[in-house]
Design an enzyme around this catalytic site. Structure first.
Site, mmCIF file in Angstrom:
data_model
loop_
_atom_site.group_PDB
_atom_site.id
_atom_site.type_symbol
_atom_site.label_atom_id
_atom_site.label_comp_id
_atom_site.label_asym_id
_atom_site.label_seq_id
_atom_site.Cartn_x
_atom_site.Cartn_y
_atom_site.Cartn_z
ATOM 1 N N LYS A 1 -41.838 22.466 -58.546
ATOM 2 C CA LYS A 1 -41.195 22.859 -57.287
ATOM 3 C C LYS A 1 -40.433 24.167 -57.440
ATOM 4 O O LYS A 1 -40.385 24.983 -56.512
ATOM 5 C CB LYS A 1 -40.271 21.745 -56.809
ATOM 6 C CG LYS A 1 -41.013 20.502 -56.343
ATOM 7 C CD LYS A 1 -40.062 19.431 -55.843
ATOM 8 C CE LYS A 1 -40.823 18.217 -55.346
ATOM 9 N NZ LYS A 1 -39.915 17.157 -54.841
ATOM 10 N N LYS B 1 -53.059 15.956 -54.741
ATOM 11 C CA LYS B 1 -52.574 14.816 -53.966
ATOM 12 C C LYS B 1 -52.471 15.170 -52.487
ATOM 13 O O LYS B 1 -52.150 16.302 -52.120
ATOM 14 C CB LYS B 1 -51.198 14.401 -54.509
ATOM 15 C CG LYS B 1 -50.562 13.225 -53.796
ATOM 16 C CD LYS B 1 -49.184 12.959 -54.385
ATOM 17 C CE LYS B 1 -48.445 11.885 -53.603
ATOM 18 N NZ LYS B 1 -47.074 11.664 -54.127
ATOM 19 N N LYS C 1 -47.381 14.874 -48.005
ATOM 20 C CA LYS C 1 -46.838 15.117 -46.677
ATOM 21 C C LYS C 1 -46.058 16.419 -46.597
ATOM 22 O O LYS C 1 -45.954 17.023 -45.536
ATOM 23 C CB LYS C 1 -45.951 13.954 -46.247
ATOM 24 C CG LYS C 1 -44.713 13.727 -47.090
ATOM 25 C CD LYS C 1 -43.923 12.527 -46.584
ATOM 26 C CE LYS C 1 -42.668 12.293 -47.403
ATOM 27 N NZ LYS C 1 -42.940 12.045 -48.823
#
Length: 348
Positions: A112, A197, A200
């Protein structure tokens, strides 16, 4: 009774991956076999750049979808993380037990951080420390089990390490939890990037099926899914990730087996068509119930209010015991010297 804790972060609209990989298991198994808590972990959504109004909107939507999926507030506790102060209270204590090196070794932090810097954004300190907040989420409730996917397993291991370390230094205070892994479709992949993956937080792209996508949108996304070179339908996660992803989604929706289903199809088109229809059917009752709940917002608010009260009653004795154990002066109303084991048993 076994206690289970799990959470969902309101950083994007919930996806088919969230449902097949976690939510359906919570509904069909965890809430029936355990003392289960399900939390919208909104404090975690603040670790990156965000729109406050969007976080609130997505938090409410996530809570509504959890209930629409079948979580029963009579069987489990559904609440919002920020409504229970004990999460933040315990997080600071655990920061005083964790080390800088542990935080910087977290794989998600590295990923991240790289992503934020590539976008020209500064990295918030909370992004470094949020695994400690996750540990607080779990330890505050004396959870025995934490259902997680592979991407969160490292954080549960950190939680275990912090619990053991705290117990050894300051006396037995926390239950040491264990992670549990779902089976088929534990990690639903992006339809356009089947080695990544279906997340969302990506929030864009035709490879993500959202729980509130209209049926025609679902069909279009699945029919346009990336497959692989060749024509035969073979289940091979490493060599044929696109086809394997479709087979796993179909298996999860129909109760079949990916390897067995591979022998049924002679073309990618037929596989895609059946997968699309299976996804539409799985999402249909969730979407119908979501519409009903949206028409009665007072019900959802009541569930979250009652859930926070129950969660607070479980967490406060444990966190108060941790404050005493680590050496903080009890408030006048605290029962100084209360037995930590008795507190944990009472909270459970």
């Amino acid at each position: 009774m076994t206690r289970v804790f799990s959470g969902v972060k309101p950083t994007g609209h919930l996806t088919l991956g969230n449902y097949l990989g976690a939510m359906r298991r919570w509904v069909e198994a965890d809430q029936h076999r355990a003392d289960a808590l399900f939390c919208i972990v909104d404090l975690h959504a603040l670790t990156v750049e965000h729109d406050p109004a969007r976080v609130r909107r997505l938090s409410r939507q996530a809570a509504t979808l959890l209930l629409a999926a079948g979580l029963d507030p009579e069987r489990c506790t559904v609440f919002v993380q920020s409504h229970v102060d004990e999460h933040a209270r315990l997080s600071y204590l655990l920061e005083c037990v964790a080390t800088d090196g542990e935080m910087r070794r977290m794989i998600q932090y590295k990923e991240k951080t790289a992503r934020e810097r590539a976008r020209g954004r500064s990295v918030r300190l909370s992004l470094l420390t949020y695994p400690v907040l996750m540990a607080a989420d779990i330890l505050a409730y004396g959870a025995d089990e934490v259902p997680v996917g592979d991407d969160q397993a490292q954080h549960v291991e950190l939680t275990r390490d912090l619990a053991v370390r705290f117990n050894q230094r300051y006396g037995h205070t926390f239950v040491v939890p264990r992670s549990t892994r779902p089976g088929v479709a534990a990690r639903v992949m992006n339809l356009q990037e089947p080695t990544s993956k279906m997340g969302k937080s990506d929030d864009v792209g035709p490879g993500i099926v959202y729980l509130l996508d209209e049926p025609d949108v679902v069909r279009k996304k699945v029919m346009r899914a990336v497959t692989d070179s060749g024509r035969d339908v073979v289940y091979d996660r490493e060599g044929r990730p696109g086809v394997a992803n479709l087979l796993e989604i179909l298996a999860a929706c129909t109760g079949g087996n990916p390897s067995g289903l591979s022998g049924v199809y002679e073309s990618y088109g037929a596989l895609k068509k059946d997968t699309a229809e299976a996804v539409v059917e799985v999402l249909k009752p969730v979407q119908e119930r979501h519409r009903e709940l949206c028409a009665d917002p007072g019900y959802v608010e009541g569930v979250l209010r009652d859930g926070a009260e129950r969660a607070r009653a479980m967490a406060r004795p444990v966190v108060d015991a941790a404050y005493r154990a680590i050496g903080l002066l009890p408030a006048a109303s605290d029962g100084e010297g209360a037995d930590t084991g008795a507190v944990l048993n009472a909270a459970r």
